[in-house]
Each structure stands twice: as structure tokens, then as C-alpha cells.
Design a protein around this motif. Structure first.
Motif, mmCIF file in Angstrom:
data_model
loop_
_atom_site.group_PDB
_atom_site.id
_atom_site.type_symbol
_atom_site.label_atom_id
_atom_site.label_comp_id
_atom_site.label_asym_id
_atom_site.label_seq_id
_atom_site.Cartn_x
_atom_site.Cartn_y
_atom_site.Cartn_z
ATOM 1 N N MET A 237 0.829 -1.209 0.000
ATOM 2 C CA MET A 237 0.000 0.000 0.000
ATOM 3 C C MET A 237 0.860 1.255 0.000
ATOM 4 O O MET A 237 0.566 2.235 -0.703
ATOM 5 C CB MET A 237 -0.920 -0.019 1.222
ATOM 6 C CG MET A 237 -1.760 1.250 1.383
ATOM 7 S SD MET A 237 -2.869 1.569 -0.019
ATOM 8 C CE MET A 237 -4.205 0.446 0.354
ATOM 9 N N ILE A 238 1.936 1.244 0.751
ATOM 10 C CA ILE A 238 2.813 2.414 0.800
ATOM 11 C C ILE A 238 3.419 2.692 -0.566
ATOM 12 O O ILE A 238 3.548 3.857 -0.981
ATOM 13 C CB ILE A 238 3.897 2.223 1.879
ATOM 14 C CG1 ILE A 238 3.255 2.312 3.273
ATOM 15 C CG2 ILE A 238 5.008 3.267 1.737
ATOM 16 C CD1 ILE A 238 4.172 1.930 4.399
ATOM 17 N N GLN A 239 3.796 1.638 -1.300
ATOM 18 C CA GLN A 239 4.309 1.839 -2.658
ATOM 19 C C GLN A 239 3.305 2.595 -3.526
ATOM 20 O O GLN A 239 3.656 3.538 -4.245
ATOM 21 C CB GLN A 239 4.592 0.495 -3.333
ATOM 22 C CG GLN A 239 5.858 -0.205 -2.926
ATOM 23 C CD GLN A 239 6.127 -1.368 -3.865
ATOM 24 O OE1 GLN A 239 6.452 -1.173 -5.039
ATOM 25 N NE2 GLN A 239 5.999 -2.582 -3.357
ATOM 26 N N LEU A 241 0.724 4.519 -2.551
ATOM 27 C CA LEU A 241 0.473 5.881 -2.074
ATOM 28 C C LEU A 241 1.647 6.805 -2.367
ATOM 29 O O LEU A 241 1.450 7.974 -2.736
ATOM 30 C CB LEU A 241 0.171 5.850 -0.579
ATOM 31 C CG LEU A 241 -1.114 5.101 -0.195
ATOM 32 C CD1 LEU A 241 -1.218 4.970 1.321
ATOM 33 C CD2 LEU A 241 -2.339 5.817 -0.757
ATOM 34 N N GLU A 242 2.853 6.312 -2.221
ATOM 35 C CA GLU A 242 4.030 7.142 -2.512
ATOM 36 C C GLU A 242 4.081 7.499 -3.993
ATOM 37 O O GLU A 242 4.457 8.620 -4.363
ATOM 38 C CB GLU A 242 5.306 6.415 -2.090
ATOM 39 C CG GLU A 242 5.516 6.344 -0.585
ATOM 40 C CD GLU A 242 5.796 7.714 0.026
ATOM 41 O OE1 GLU A 242 6.223 8.633 -0.700
ATOM 42 O OE2 GLU A 242 5.565 7.876 1.240
ATOM 43 N N HIS A 243 3.689 6.564 -4.840
ATOM 44 C CA HIS A 243 3.656 6.846 -6.279
ATOM 45 C C HIS A 243 2.658 7.960 -6.581
ATOM 46 O O HIS A 243 2.990 8.931 -7.282
ATOM 47 C CB HIS A 243 3.277 5.569 -7.034
ATOM 48 C CG HIS A 243 2.953 5.796 -8.481
ATOM 49 N ND1 HIS A 243 3.902 6.185 -9.415
ATOM 50 C CD2 HIS A 243 1.771 5.693 -9.164
ATOM 51 C CE1 HIS A 243 3.324 6.310 -10.607
ATOM 52 N NE2 HIS A 243 2.031 6.014 -10.478
ATOM 53 N N LEU A 244 1.456 7.845 -6.039
ATOM 54 C CA LEU A 244 0.428 8.855 -6.298
ATOM 55 C C LEU A 244 0.788 10.197 -5.661
ATOM 56 O O LEU A 244 0.594 11.256 -6.267
ATOM 57 C CB LEU A 244 -0.923 8.361 -5.769
ATOM 58 C CG LEU A 244 -1.503 7.142 -6.486
ATOM 59 C CD1 LEU A 244 -2.749 6.635 -5.767
ATOM 60 C CD2 LEU A 244 -1.831 7.475 -7.951
ATOM 61 N N HIS A 245 1.314 10.153 -4.465
ATOM 62 C CA HIS A 245 1.722 11.392 -3.779
ATOM 63 C C HIS A 245 2.832 12.076 -4.552
ATOM 64 O O HIS A 245 2.847 13.319 -4.698
ATOM 65 C CB HIS A 245 2.181 11.056 -2.361
ATOM 66 C CG HIS A 245 2.406 12.251 -1.497
ATOM 67 N ND1 HIS A 245 3.630 12.870 -1.373
ATOM 68 C CD2 HIS A 245 1.555 12.962 -0.706
ATOM 69 C CE1 HIS A 245 3.538 13.897 -0.533
ATOM 70 N NE2 HIS A 245 2.286 13.970 -0.122
ATOM 71 N N GLY A 246 3.760 11.293 -5.068
ATOM 72 C CA GLY A 246 4.848 11.873 -5.845
ATOM 73 C C GLY A 246 4.374 12.547 -7.118
ATOM 74 O O GLY A 246 5.004 13.493 -7.603
ATOM 75 N N LEU A 247 3.243 12.087 -7.651
ATOM 76 C CA LEU A 247 2.666 12.727 -8.840
ATOM 77 C C LEU A 247 1.908 14.000 -8.485
ATOM 78 O O LEU A 247 1.548 14.774 -9.380
ATOM 79 C CB LEU A 247 1.715 11.752 -9.542
ATOM 80 C CG LEU A 247 2.364 10.548 -10.231
ATOM 81 C CD1 LEU A 247 1.291 9.577 -10.719
ATOM 82 C CD2 LEU A 247 3.254 10.996 -11.395
ATOM 83 N N GLY A 248 1.634 14.176 -7.177
ATOM 84 C CA GLY A 248 0.932 15.387 -6.750
ATOM 85 C C GLY A 248 -0.470 15.160 -6.232
ATOM 86 O O GLY A 248 -1.169 16.118 -5.888
ATOM 87 N N HIS A 249 -0.915 13.906 -6.143
ATOM 88 C CA HIS A 249 -2.279 13.633 -5.677
ATOM 89 C C HIS A 249 -2.374 13.818 -4.165
ATOM 90 O O HIS A 249 -1.530 13.337 -3.412
ATOM 91 C CB HIS A 249 -2.683 12.211 -6.055
ATOM 92 C CG HIS A 249 -2.841 12.006 -7.520
ATOM 93 N ND1 HIS A 249 -3.992 12.316 -8.197
ATOM 94 C CD2 HIS A 249 -1.955 11.551 -8.457
ATOM 95 C CE1 HIS A 249 -3.831 12.048 -9.486
ATOM 96 N NE2 HIS A 249 -2.599 11.585 -9.671
ATOM 97 N N ARG A 250 -3.426 14.521 -3.749
ATOM 98 C CA ARG A 250 -3.679 14.739 -2.329
ATOM 99 C C ARG A 250 -5.090 14.293 -1.941
ATOM 100 O O ARG A 250 -5.448 14.365 -0.778
ATOM 101 C CB ARG A 250 -3.484 16.213 -1.966
ATOM 102 C CG ARG A 250 -2.075 16.742 -2.241
ATOM 103 C CD ARG A 250 -1.020 16.015 -1.424
ATOM 104 N NE ARG A 250 0.320 16.560 -1.648
ATOM 105 C CZ ARG A 250 1.177 16.110 -2.559
ATOM 106 N NH1 ARG A 250 0.823 15.096 -3.350
ATOM 107 N NH2 ARG A 250 2.368 16.654 -2.693
ATOM 108 N N ARG A 251 -5.889 13.888 -2.904
ATOM 109 C CA ARG A 251 -7.218 13.340 -2.625
ATOM 110 C C ARG A 251 -7.284 11.949 -3.256
ATOM 111 O O ARG A 251 -7.389 11.813 -4.487
ATOM 112 C CB ARG A 251 -8.320 14.252 -3.173
ATOM 113 C CG ARG A 251 -8.428 15.563 -2.398
ATOM 114 C CD ARG A 251 -9.863 16.092 -2.385
ATOM 115 N NE ARG A 251 -10.404 16.292 -3.726
ATOM 116 C CZ ARG A 251 -10.201 17.395 -4.463
ATOM 117 N NH1 ARG A 251 -9.431 18.370 -4.002
ATOM 118 N NH2 ARG A 251 -10.749 17.507 -5.652
ATOM 119 N N ILE A 252 -7.176 10.946 -2.404
ATOM 120 C CA ILE A 252 -7.056 9.549 -2.851
ATOM 121 C C ILE A 252 -8.100 8.710 -2.131
ATOM 122 O O ILE A 252 -8.253 8.802 -0.909
ATOM 123 C CB ILE A 252 -5.644 8.992 -2.551
ATOM 124 C CG1 ILE A 252 -4.563 9.867 -3.188
ATOM 125 C CG2 ILE A 252 -5.524 7.535 -3.002
ATOM 126 C CD1 ILE A 252 -3.152 9.552 -2.692
#
Length: 408
Positions: A237-239, A241-252
Motif C-alpha cells: 500500500m505504501i508503494q 500511495l508514494e507513487h500517487l503522492h509523488g505525482l501530486g495527488h492529495r485526494r485519494i
């Protein structure tokens, strides 16, 4: 209908007594090597096979391993995970000429009833148990029956954690799952609550085969608990979330599987811990439970995307729900990934051939099944229960994930 050959047929063809045939086929002393070889050759020519039921009644092994799946029948045909898992299990069992006895039931109570029946009838030598629950009665039951077992994705066997893993009990088995009302799996308690106890009932002294146990009584030593094949759901799960967060996503939003399953709880707990560490509250990062089906995946996606402030990224707990979510987004005119990113938990051929191709967690599910079957074979050979770590899935970014629109 052709008649099955019997020991009497082999004795008649070999010119020896039925007792001599039995000695020869069971590798017992009392016959010459020439007679043994002749009897075995004739048995093979006739196509004779041992009667597994008779062998079980005589105290020998049944030559079969059991697997019971307690899930809604409507979710089975669409999900490829179990097909790949069973293929890996079967690869190991077939090499040892061991049969796989498979049954689908409605719930865990029915599953436990199957185990009791199999044990009483000596139908299987051991079982592979899937979908560990938060409050799981099966380890206790199987330990009380003395039926060897391997839990796929279960909690660690106490004192048998793989090197480098946290001590047993440090990963919350019953996490406090918060978020929007109605998203928490029922029956969960505060974070850190220990998994259910391991004291089964009605156990007999060592070396004694128990009668039908009343599941109440003295504690069962951990050595009799099932082995575990451990899956790092939190790390996976962390993999994501880190991928999406790194792209700039803050609403997941995470569209989770069935509530009450241990891996659902682990994934949701990991998401919550990760989001709190980045100051993202449940109004921005959350989990919503489903039943794993494409129908619920589509319905949940439709509800979520209709919210006043919809997420910019969706994480689905299997490939089927992810594809259903993609279809809903397309129907609503929401471009993927320009306005919405999608991640599938389990990769499949469908994830790779759809347009856009879905970012997914890649793991060798067949190897997961092989590991479970190998561990059960080791237990049946006299090994003690232990915890084995499966390979951590690898996230493969594809065309379904991208930075969110600047307006978001």
C-alpha cells in the motif's frame, strides 16, 4: 462401465496370494524381490490404484489436500487471483501425486463445518486456508482437530517471524479504521488490539487422536497452530500511495475488499497511518469497503465521483473493480489519467490490454501458491509451523496514472 481392478485380480494374474500382493504393493517384508517386482508390474498393467478411502481408514494418508473458499459466489468468476493461486498450489501437489479437494461455501461457519467433516471422514491430510479474518475461528479449530494447515496471508505464528520482520503482535491485527461514516469494517476495535487467542478446546494428550472436539478447553501450544505465508500488504500500500503522492495527488480513495478480512484491515490501516503522517485527513485520503465484485466497484466509483470534491486518484483492491471503475469514468466523461488516476492492486492481462493500460501491483501469485503448498508439504513431513515471507509486490506505473489537473 469398466470395473476397477482389485488386489484379487492382481493375485490371480500373479499366481500369489492376496496377502502377498498386499505386502508387495505396500513395500512390506514377507515376499521376495522377484515377487514384489512381478506384482508391481502386473498392478501397473491392470491400471490398479490404491483405494484412498480404505487407506485413510487404516490410518494411512488420504493423498489429498483441501482448500475451502468462503466468498460470495458472484465474486469468484471475475477475479483471477484465486485461479493463479490454485495453479501454483496444484503445480506442487501434482508433482507429489497429491489431489486438491476444493469447495466453495457461503461463510466461515460453513467453512469450519467442512473442516470438521473432512477431519471426521479422513478426507484430507491437511488444508490450505485463505482469506484470514480479523476474528478468525479457523486456526483454533484446526489446531484442536490436529489437522495440519497453512494460512495464506495470515498473522505470524508466534516466535517464527522471518528475519527482518517486526515481532509478532506489533502489526495491528484489529486497526482503528476511521474515515467517512460507514467505511469501517464491522467488528474492528482500537489499533493494536491483539489477534484472537489461540486456546482451543477439547485437546487430547500428545500422540492421541482427538475425538470430535468441543471447542472449549485448555490452551493449544503455538507449535500446533497453522504455518503462515506472510504477505506485506502494508508495504505494498505504501508503494502505491508514494507513487500517487509523488505525482501530486492529495485526494485519494481506496476501494477496499470485503470488510472483516485481515488483509483488508492491514491495507486500510496502512493507508490511514501513511495519510496521517503527511497531514492528510480522512476528508482527503480514505478507504471504502466493497465485496470485490465489478458491480460494487462500479457503484462505489459512481458515488465517489459524484461527490462535491471527488478524489483525483482511485486505488482498487483488484483488477476487476479497477476495470469497472475505468468504465464508469469513461461513461461520465472523466478522462483517465488527465482528471483521474487509477491503480489496480493485482496486475492481470486485462490491466495490460485495456486503454489506458492500468498501473498495477505486480506479483507472482502462482509462486505465492507454490510457497503455500511447499510449506504444507513440509508440515506433513513433520516440520514445525513457521512464518514464511512472500515476495513484496512491485508497482508498475502505466498510462492510467499521471499528475492531477492543476485546478485540483
Amino acid at each position: 462401465m469398466a470395473r476397477r481392478p482389485t488386489i484379487k485380480d492382481i493375485a490371480r494374474r500373479s499366481g500369489v496370494s492376496e496377502s502377498a500382493v498386499s505386502f508387495a504393493l505396500n513395500d512390506r517384508p514377507g515376499v521376495s524381490e522377484d515377487t514384489r517386482a512381478r506384482v508391481r508390474r502386473i498392478a501397473e498393467e491392470l491400471g490398479w490404484q490404491p483405494n484412498s478411502a480404505a487407506r485413510a481408514l487404516s490410518g494411512e494418508r488420504s493423498g489429498a489436500v483441501g482448500l475451502v473458499l468462503a466468498r460470495p459466489a458472484r465474486t469468484l468468476g471475475a477475479e483471477s487471483f484465486f485461479l493463479r493461486l490454485v495453479s501454483g498450489v496444484q503445480e506442487v501437489l501434482s508433482a507429489g501425486r497429491i489431489a486438491l479437494l476444493f469447495q466453495v461455501v457461503e461463510d466461515v461457519d460453513a467453512e469450519c463445518a467442512v473442516y470438521r467433516r473432512w477431519w471426521a471422514e479422513r478426507r484430507v491430510d491437511g488444508v490450505i486456508v485463505v482469506d484470514p479474518r480479523i476474528d478468525d475461528p479457523r486456526p483454533e479449530l484446526l489446531a484442536g482437530l490436529g489437522l495440519p494447515a497453512v494460512m495464506v496471508g495470515g498473522p505470524d505464528v508466534p516466535g517464527t517471524e522471518p528475519p527482518g520482520t517486526e515481532p509478532a503482535g506489533t502489526e495491528p491485527a484489529r486497526p482503528e479504521l476511521t474515515g467517512p461514516a460507514g467505511t469501517e469494517p464491522p467488528g474492528t476495535g482500537p489499533a493494536g488490539t491483539e489477534p484472537p487467542g489461540t486456546e482451543p478446546p477439547g485437546t487430547e494428550p500428545a500422540g492421541t487422536e482427538p475425538a470430535r472436539p468441543e471447542l472449549t478447553g485448555p490452551a493449544v501450544p503455538s507449535a500446533r497452530l497453522p504455518s503462515t505465508i506472510r504477505a506485506d500488504d502494508a508495504g505494498a500500500m505504501i508503494q502505491v500511495l508514494e507513487h500517487l503522492h509523488g505525482l501530486g495527488h492529495r485526494r485519494i480513495t481506496h476501494l477496499a475488499g470485503l470488510p472483516g478480512l485481515a488483509h483488508t484491515a492491514r491495507r486500510m490501516a496502512s493507508l490511514r497511518t501513511w495519510s496521517e503522517g503527511r497531514g492528510l485527513g480522512p476528508d482527503r485520503v480514505r478507504s471504502v469497503v466493497t465485496d470485490y465484485s465489478d458491480t460494487e466497484g462500479a457503484a462505489a466509483t459512481r458515488r465517489i465521483l459524484a461527490e462535491p470534491a471527488p478524489p483525483t486518484a482511485l486505488v482498487f483492491d483488484n483488477d476487476v473493480m479497477a476495470l469497472a471503475g475505468l468504465a464508469v469514468a469513461t461513461e461520465l466523461g472523466i478522462p483517465v489519467p488527465a482528471r483521474l488516476s487509477i491503480v489496480a492492486w493485482d496486475d492481470s492481462a486485462l490491466c495490460r490490454v485495456t486503454h489506458p493500460r492500468l498501473t498495477a501491483l505486480v506479483r507472482d501469485t502462482a509462486a505465492f501458491g507454490r510457497l503455500a503448498a511447499e510449506e504444507l508439504m513440509a508440515v506433513l513431513a513433520g516440520g514445525v509451523p513457521r512464518t514464511r515471507q512472500s515476495e513484496l509486490p512491485r508497482l508498475e506505473p502505466r498510462e492510467s496514472t499521471a499528475p492531477p489537473p492543476t485546478a485540483y
